[in-house]
Design an enzyme around this catalytic site. Structure first.
Site, PDB file in Angstrom:
ATOM      1  N   THR A  20       6.723 -45.715 -19.499  1.00  0.00           N
ATOM      2  CA  THR A  20       7.776 -46.489 -20.147  1.00  0.00           C
ATOM      3  C   THR A  20       9.021 -46.893 -19.245  1.00  0.00           C
ATOM      4  OG1 THR A  20       8.716 -45.106 -21.588  1.00  0.00           O
ATOM      5  CG2 THR A  20       6.856 -46.453 -22.429  1.00  0.00           C
ATOM      6  N   TRP A  21       8.944 -46.496 -17.980  1.00  0.00           N
ATOM      7  CA  TRP A  21       9.995 -46.645 -17.197  1.00  0.00           C
ATOM      8  C   TRP A  21      10.193 -48.218 -16.859  1.00  0.00           C
ATOM      9  CZ3 TRP A  21      10.116 -45.871 -11.083  1.00  0.00           C
ATOM     10  CH2 TRP A  21      11.383 -45.980 -10.727  1.00  0.00           C
ATOM     11  N   ASP A  53       5.033 -41.712 -22.430  1.00  0.00           N
ATOM     12  CA  ASP A  53       6.009 -40.860 -21.662  1.00  0.00           C
ATOM     13  C   ASP A  53       7.149 -42.056 -21.509  1.00  0.00           C
ATOM     14  OD1 ASP A  53       6.588 -38.582 -19.901  1.00  0.00           O
ATOM     15  OD2 ASP A  53       6.971 -40.531 -18.578  1.00  0.00           O
ATOM     16  N   TYR A  58      15.417 -44.038 -18.245  1.00  0.00           N
ATOM     17  CA  TYR A  58      14.670 -45.149 -17.928  1.00  0.00           C
ATOM     18  C   TYR A  58      15.554 -46.281 -18.686  1.00  0.00           C
ATOM     19  CZ  TYR A  58      10.706 -42.317 -16.679  1.00  0.00           C
ATOM     20  OH  TYR A  58       9.839 -41.527 -16.170  1.00  0.00           O
TER      21      TYR A  58
END
Length: 186
Positions: A20-21, A53, A58
């Site tokens: 989920t960056w 993740d 992020y």
């Protein structure tokens, strides 16, 4: 979806996870529509991807906040991994890069990890993290002893705040040193 065991932890996760960056947005990825990001997570879950993740870096906490919205009321359906050790709230640590006006440092000290876990738990809306990683091992000039970092992670595990200890962006020698102080699951 096929699952894989996470070390000797007793947990398993789908072999494919959702990073989920980009959901964090900011200057790396631009402005994002949070509702669309939540929908993307829901669509991944429909396809059997229940390992998500994220990391505080992020979007400077934004990704964790969005993931928290997506898993609300369904926490037990997910394997959630997040990280610690990229720190911008004060000047302690080894400079790594500058992002959105913040000087980001590597800092895997007990003080920082304990602050970061509590913030991550709050943003994710949960009382435990399945997999918790130092995002990067310590580096000069701010060299937190690996023993301190591992002791902190083991303490979080004993307290029930994390279920598995991971290590990210590490060399084989760094991994061996971490493992000399306790079990690294992933």
């Amino acid at each position: 979806m096929e699952k894989r065991n996470i070390g000797k932890s007793g947990l398993s996760a789908p072999f494919l996870g959702l990073g989920t960056w980009a959901i964090g947005g900011g200057s790396w990825w631009g402005d994002n529509d949070d509702a669309l990001s939540v929908k993307a997570i829901e669509t991944a879950v429909e396809q059997g991807i229940t390992w998500i993740d994220t990391a505080p870096i992020y979007g400077l906490y934004h990704s964790e906040e969005v993931v928290g919205k997506a898993i609300k009321g369904r926490r037990s359906d997910f394997i959630i991994s997040t990280k610690c050790g990229l720190w911008w709230e004060d000047d302690e640590g080894s400079f790594r890069f500058e992002k959105d006006g913040h000087k980001v440092k590597r800092n895997v000290s007990r003080r920082v990890i304990e602050r970061e876990i509590d913030r991550s738990l709050t943003l994710l809306g949960t009382d435990y993290i399945d997999i918790y990683y130092p995002h990067n091992p310590a580096c000069p000039p701010f060299l937190t002893p690996v023993e301190e970092t591992m002791d902190t992670l083991i303490g979080l595990k004993k307290a029930g705040k994390i279920r598995c200890i991971g290590l990210s962006n590490a060399t084989v020698d760094e991994l061996r040193e971490y493992m000399s102080y306790g079990r690294v699951d992933i």
